[in-house]
Design an enzyme around this catalytic site. Structure first.
Site, short mmCIF file in Angstrom:
data_model
loop_
_atom_site.label_atom_id
_atom_site.label_comp_id
_atom_site.label_asym_id
_atom_site.label_seq_id
_atom_site.Cartn_x
_atom_site.Cartn_y
_atom_site.Cartn_z
N SER A 133 -2.55 59.63 6.62
CA SER A 133 -3.78 59.35 7.37
C SER A 133 -4.20 60.58 8.18
O SER A 133 -3.41 61.14 8.93
CB SER A 133 -3.56 58.17 8.33
OG SER A 133 -3.27 57.00 7.62
N HIS A 193 -6.51 56.61 2.78
CA HIS A 193 -5.60 56.99 1.69
C HIS A 193 -6.34 56.83 0.37
O HIS A 193 -6.59 55.71 -0.09
CB HIS A 193 -4.34 56.11 1.72
CG HIS A 193 -3.44 56.40 2.88
ND1 HIS A 193 -2.33 57.22 2.78
CD2 HIS A 193 -3.51 56.00 4.17
CE1 HIS A 193 -1.76 57.30 3.97
NE2 HIS A 193 -2.44 56.57 4.82
N HIS A 225 2.49 52.21 1.16
CA HIS A 225 3.34 51.92 2.32
C HIS A 225 4.18 50.66 2.09
O HIS A 225 3.75 49.74 1.40
CB HIS A 225 2.48 51.71 3.58
CG HIS A 225 1.71 52.92 4.01
ND1 HIS A 225 0.51 53.25 3.44
CD2 HIS A 225 1.97 53.85 4.96
CE1 HIS A 225 0.05 54.35 4.02
NE2 HIS A 225 0.91 54.74 4.92
N TYR A 244 4.74 48.43 4.26
CA TYR A 244 4.12 47.26 4.90
C TYR A 244 3.02 46.62 4.05
O TYR A 244 2.59 45.51 4.32
CB TYR A 244 3.57 47.62 6.29
CG TYR A 244 2.47 48.66 6.32
CD1 TYR A 244 1.18 48.40 5.87
CD2 TYR A 244 2.73 49.92 6.86
CE1 TYR A 244 0.19 49.36 5.92
CE2 TYR A 244 1.74 50.89 6.92
CZ TYR A 244 0.47 50.60 6.45
OH TYR A 244 -0.51 51.56 6.51
N GLU A 245 2.58 47.32 3.00
CA GLU A 245 1.59 46.74 2.11
C GLU A 245 2.20 45.70 1.17
O GLU A 245 1.47 45.00 0.46
CB GLU A 245 0.92 47.83 1.27
CG GLU A 245 0.08 48.81 2.08
CD GLU A 245 -0.48 49.92 1.20
OE1 GLU A 245 -1.36 49.62 0.37
OE2 GLU A 245 -0.03 51.07 1.34
N ALA A 294 0.31 60.18 10.13
CA ALA A 294 -0.23 59.89 11.45
C ALA A 294 0.84 59.13 12.22
O ALA A 294 1.54 58.29 11.65
CB ALA A 294 -1.50 59.04 11.35
N MET A 338 5.04 54.64 10.32
CA MET A 338 5.37 53.62 9.32
C MET A 338 5.52 54.20 7.92
O MET A 338 5.29 53.50 6.92
CB MET A 338 4.29 52.53 9.32
CG MET A 338 4.04 51.89 10.67
SD MET A 338 2.58 50.81 10.65
CE MET A 338 2.41 50.45 12.41
N SER A 339 5.91 55.46 7.82
CA SER A 339 6.02 56.09 6.49
C SER A 339 7.04 57.23 6.53
O SER A 339 7.88 57.30 7.41
CB SER A 339 4.64 56.63 6.06
OG SER A 339 4.26 57.73 6.87
N ASN A 397 -2.51 58.80 18.34
CA ASN A 397 -2.66 57.90 19.48
C ASN A 397 -1.36 57.95 20.28
O ASN A 397 -0.32 58.41 19.78
CB ASN A 397 -2.93 56.46 19.02
CG ASN A 397 -1.84 55.93 18.11
OD1 ASN A 397 -1.83 56.23 16.91
ND2 ASN A 397 -0.92 55.16 18.67
N HIS A 429 -6.17 50.88 14.24
CA HIS A 429 -6.22 51.86 13.15
C HIS A 429 -7.50 52.69 13.25
O HIS A 429 -7.53 53.85 12.83
CB HIS A 429 -6.14 51.15 11.80
CG HIS A 429 -5.92 52.08 10.65
ND1 HIS A 429 -4.81 52.91 10.55
CD2 HIS A 429 -6.69 52.36 9.55
CE1 HIS A 429 -4.90 53.64 9.44
NE2 HIS A 429 -6.02 53.32 8.82
#
Length: 271
Positions: free
Chosen positions: A26, A57, A79, A81-82, A109, A206-207, A230, A242
């Site tokens: 990201s 993405h 990801h 989480y997907e 990110a 998260m990656s 952030n 997001h």
């Protein structure tokens, strides 16, 4: 899913034979403005590649030159989480290894935990903590690959030094820190962020960690870069979203592109 099949298709795209690959997370897709594209293909046309489903993405593989250095760029990633299995999340890295990539630069990110960080900063990963609750190396032993992978030096000193040198050349302040990976997709609670800070984390995301683990299993050299888009919960004064991530990424897009272009130039000079 056979990484060799995907690698064979990638080889047919271009006569270039890069040893460097970049994964754009990201906020990093604007690097493509500095990339001289020789060939491109969507993930949907590469066997085994899962299609990313997150804003920012694109889901495209490109072959070309970054600062005159041949490279493969993965614009976007899948990801955990997907709902993808770890095998799917890391398949692209196995395909790159089968292709012949030796050096891998991962970008992402992340939320800043170190209180000295500000939104828009870039952080060079010095190490990571895996709290995703899963490991992509779990499962049947793969022929020719180690099951128990040493992670003492997950992030390569030479590649990281090139990133630091690129930042100095581009006059960009480069923070350093430990990246802590969680599964997501919910953001962390303030209590969790306080706990992560005590563990020594500088940023949370998260990656990246699954890709690093698989890359190291294949013997690839890895460097990684976070855009602090952030401040994490309890540090930020506003709710997390997001949209904020993408807004900050847009603000620093030219800075990130300049940094990676300089990295490409230095990488080529040191080969």
């Amino acid at each position: 899913m056979n990484p060799n099949s995907a690698a064979a298709k990638i080889r047919k795209l271009s006569r270039l034979r890069p040893t460097l690959a970049l994964v754009l997370g990201s906020g990093f897709k604007h690097v493509l403005q500095e990339f001289a594209v020789d060939a491109r293909v969507t993930y949907a046309k590469l066997p085994g590649f899962p299609k990313p489903g997150v804003a920012g993405h694109d889901g495209e593989l490109l072959i070309g030159k970054l600062g005159d250095t041949p490279a493969i760029v993965l614009s976007g990633r899948a990801h955990f989480y997907e709902g993808h299995a770890m095998e799917q999340v890391t398949f692209a890295v196995r395909a790159l290894a089968a292709y012949g990539i030796r050096d891998l630069l991962l970008t992402n990110a992340a939320g800043g935990i170190n209180r000295k960080f500000r939104a828009g900063d870039f952080m060079l990963l010095t190490d990571h903590i895996n709290l995703m609750g899963a490991n992509p190396l779990r499962g049947p032993e793969l022929p020719g690959l180690p099951r128990f992978v040493d992670m003492t030096r997950a992030y390569d000193a030479k590649l990281s030094a090139l990133l630091a040198a690129a930042a100095r050349t581009a006059k960009i302040k480069l923070q350093r820190g430990v990246y802590l990976a969680v599964s997501g997709p919910s953001y962390e609670t303030p209590a969790e962020v306080r706990a992560f800070a005590r563990l020594g984390a500088g940023a949370v995301g998260m990656s990246t960690v699954p890709e690093t683990l698989v890359a190291r299993q294949h013997g690839l050299h890895v460097a990684a870069l976070s855009c602090i888009t952030n401040l994490a919960a309890g540090i930020s004064k506003s709710p997390l979203s997001h949209a904020e991530v993408l807004e900050t990424a847009e603000r620093v897009k030219l800075t990130g592109a300049r940094l990676l272009k300089e990295f490409g130039k230095l990488y080529g000079q040191h080969q």
